[in-house]
Design an enzyme around this catalytic site. Sequence first.
Site, mmCIF file in Angstrom:
data_model
loop_
_atom_site.group_PDB
_atom_site.id
_atom_site.type_symbol
_atom_site.label_atom_id
_atom_site.label_comp_id
_atom_site.label_asym_id
_atom_site.label_seq_id
_atom_site.Cartn_x
_atom_site.Cartn_y
_atom_site.Cartn_z
ATOM 1 N N ASN A 187 1.026 -0.845 0.137
ATOM 2 C CA ASN A 187 0.020 0.210 -0.300
ATOM 3 C C ASN A 187 1.081 1.109 -0.421
ATOM 4 O OD1 ASN A 187 -1.688 2.173 0.406
ATOM 5 N ND2 ASN A 187 -3.342 0.400 1.676
ATOM 6 N N ASP A 188 1.969 1.295 -0.728
ATOM 7 C CA ASP A 188 2.559 2.518 -1.314
ATOM 8 C C ASP A 188 2.555 4.027 -0.846
ATOM 9 O OD1 ASP A 188 1.414 3.094 -3.351
ATOM 10 O OD2 ASP A 188 2.706 2.020 -4.817
ATOM 11 N N PRO A 189 0.861 4.380 -1.031
ATOM 12 C CA PRO A 189 0.709 5.784 -0.264
ATOM 13 C C PRO A 189 0.587 6.097 0.963
ATOM 14 C CG PRO A 189 -1.313 5.315 -1.777
ATOM 15 C CD PRO A 189 -0.359 3.136 -1.366
#
Length: 769
Positions: free
Chosen positions: A456-458
Amino acid sequence: MNRSDAYGYFRNQGREYVITTPRTPARWFNYLFNDTYYTEISQTGQGDSVAFRPHNRTLTRGFRYFYLKDLETGGTWSPLYQPLKTEPEAYECIHSLGTTEIRSVSQEIASSIHVFVPRAGQQEIWTVTLTNTGVKPRSLSLFTAFSLENGGVMGSKCQFDQESQILSSYSFPYHVTYGQKAGCDDHTNVVYVYPDYPADSYDCSQRAFFGGDDIYELPAAVQKGRCSGGQAEAENPLGALQQTITLEPGEQAVRHFVVGCASSLEEIRSSKAELAAKGYAVLLQETEDYWEGITGMFRVETPDDDVNAFMNIWLKKQIVMQTRTNRMSSYCPVRNQLQDALGYALVDPAGAAEYMISVLQGQERSGFIQQWIMTDGSPPKNLCLLKHTDGPVWLIICITALLNQCGDTELLQRQVGFKGSSDSATIYQHLLLAADYMAGETGAHGLCLMGDGDWNDPINGPGRLGRGESAWNTMALVYAIQALIPFCEQLGDTENAEQLNTVARRLADAVNRICWDGGWYVAGFDDDGTPFGTAQDEEGKLFLNTQTWAIMSGIASGERLDQCLAAIDSLDTPFGPRLLEPPFSGWNPKWGRISLKLAGTTENGSVYCHASMFKAFADCIAGRGSEAWQTISRTLPTNPDNPPGQNGQVPIFVPNYYFGLADSPNFGKSSHHVSTGTVGWMLWTTLEYALGIRATANGLKIDPCIPADWPEYTVERKYRSASYRIHVLNPSGISRGTVKVTVDGEAWMAAALPYEAGREYQVTVQLEQ
């Protein structure tokens, strides 16, 4: 198959989707491509075309218009419906794997406009077929008009060569520095269109053809019955060709038009000659043969027709596009590349191996691999400047899955280099380094570090100081280690197998000791050691991924497994689980970029289809066959609880997400994004974990997890160099059980099916209590 929506239906065993009206809820496009070229064709023939090499260039942006004019009556119409929106007497658009055909009938003229992209070259071939269905002779004028976009108008020149019949547009980049000039010379790009029959007239200027800037009204050239000719300079270029066609009653006329790009007019002439020598029919047959080979790697026949169509046809096409074109981007995360290749391995193991190895070359000697990268050699920018920490774990998960498909232990010994180093190591050593790196990069709680984000890179707030920890990274590493250990054992490397087992136990213990919040697993700990994704958080309390991966990795068991499943089920909607709950309503520095995303979209509370497949996978691990299949089926755009007329999307690909806010009028709307990690995971989860035809390091095993009310299903699968036809019977009406196997009529007791290169096996499986 049954009609899936008021707008269209599948036919030919799901190989074609027929759209029955030009007035769809959105642009219902098909995508046609080869390794260097991509085009989108909507239900009215509109869309962009993109050439990837030598660098991405868009052509035919804006419109592709066809007009017919009756030279006796003056009547005019658009056989593609747009732009004149002429109401046809009959209309259908047929999207298939390698082609789109739009058929219509107006004024006793039946038209077929067919397009495909050949297997090689940067071009698309349009075929117009006109049939006189009336009783009187007809004299018609056919106008074709392609917007030839080529990098701006300020330096553009568009002209027609009468001898070759090539209408071409060229524009040298207008704002170019002195030092960039030589590079531009090496990347010249000429966009063109040419017919197979000589044009009676032409236009190169958009304004000249339309009689101004209104491109939606009847063009001036069509009104006159003839184009004006002349070249265009420093204005919007256009490829407009006019041909006169006479038809006796029942007579048919066929015209071909080739649109594409090349580096020079000489290259276009050469390509034109090669195409003429080979023939349009041969090129089309090559395209159809290619897709027949891709779709022939496996075939499923279940009680669910929609899943059958996607598994047998459309998901295979989508995974090939995403892998072969690198999702049409030079700016991408390696997690996307690797998970695409995971799915691609089910249809082309050798091609997937080469793709994964090209990604593996980006791994550093430490074992780390940068998540976001530029694949065209340009300087890093934006997300490429951040350190997302999940890259190494995807190397292990996806390459071990590939090795299971290939069964080639020699591949493990293949030497592959490292980024920024002259060293090389075997693929096996690369995977060990990835595991060692992840296991060594842990924080105060013994969990893997978060960095600038995990899957979940954000979520780039909690770990920005370098101390934050990710529960998901840790769970994924445990899963990855379990996938790697069988290959250690196969190679006789007991030392690393034992060490990895020890690491996996340590990490699993840390997750269970630190991350359990009473009803679910938290998402992680921030730089200050504060947990996030807890019941105490006002927003972002519950995250789907840490529950699904706790199950997938075997970390959750007993009562916690049941509680994880209950938490997962609380996120459910009629079209899959939300990624988190509740979504973020605005900027929160604790969480970072995810809180800026619109609530209900992408990672901020949408039904994120990629994560929905993690949920289906976890259901299979937990023995919940009905729930797993329901999630798979609901994720498709054919879902009867969220049908195409409601979600708005053409049902020939799975989207990135569905809008997740239940109190919004957009609840369930598709993102329409054709690029998604869902595809690889849906192929893998459905074939190997739900239907249970699973490739392992030791061979093909059978372990179904299906809806209890299924009486039977069949899977045909090519595995390595053998073929299997597997018929599964479920007389007891169960989701999972022991399997009674016969092979070629003989009882088979071994854990894996027999394998001999070149053999065809008939397998019967009976599920028993």
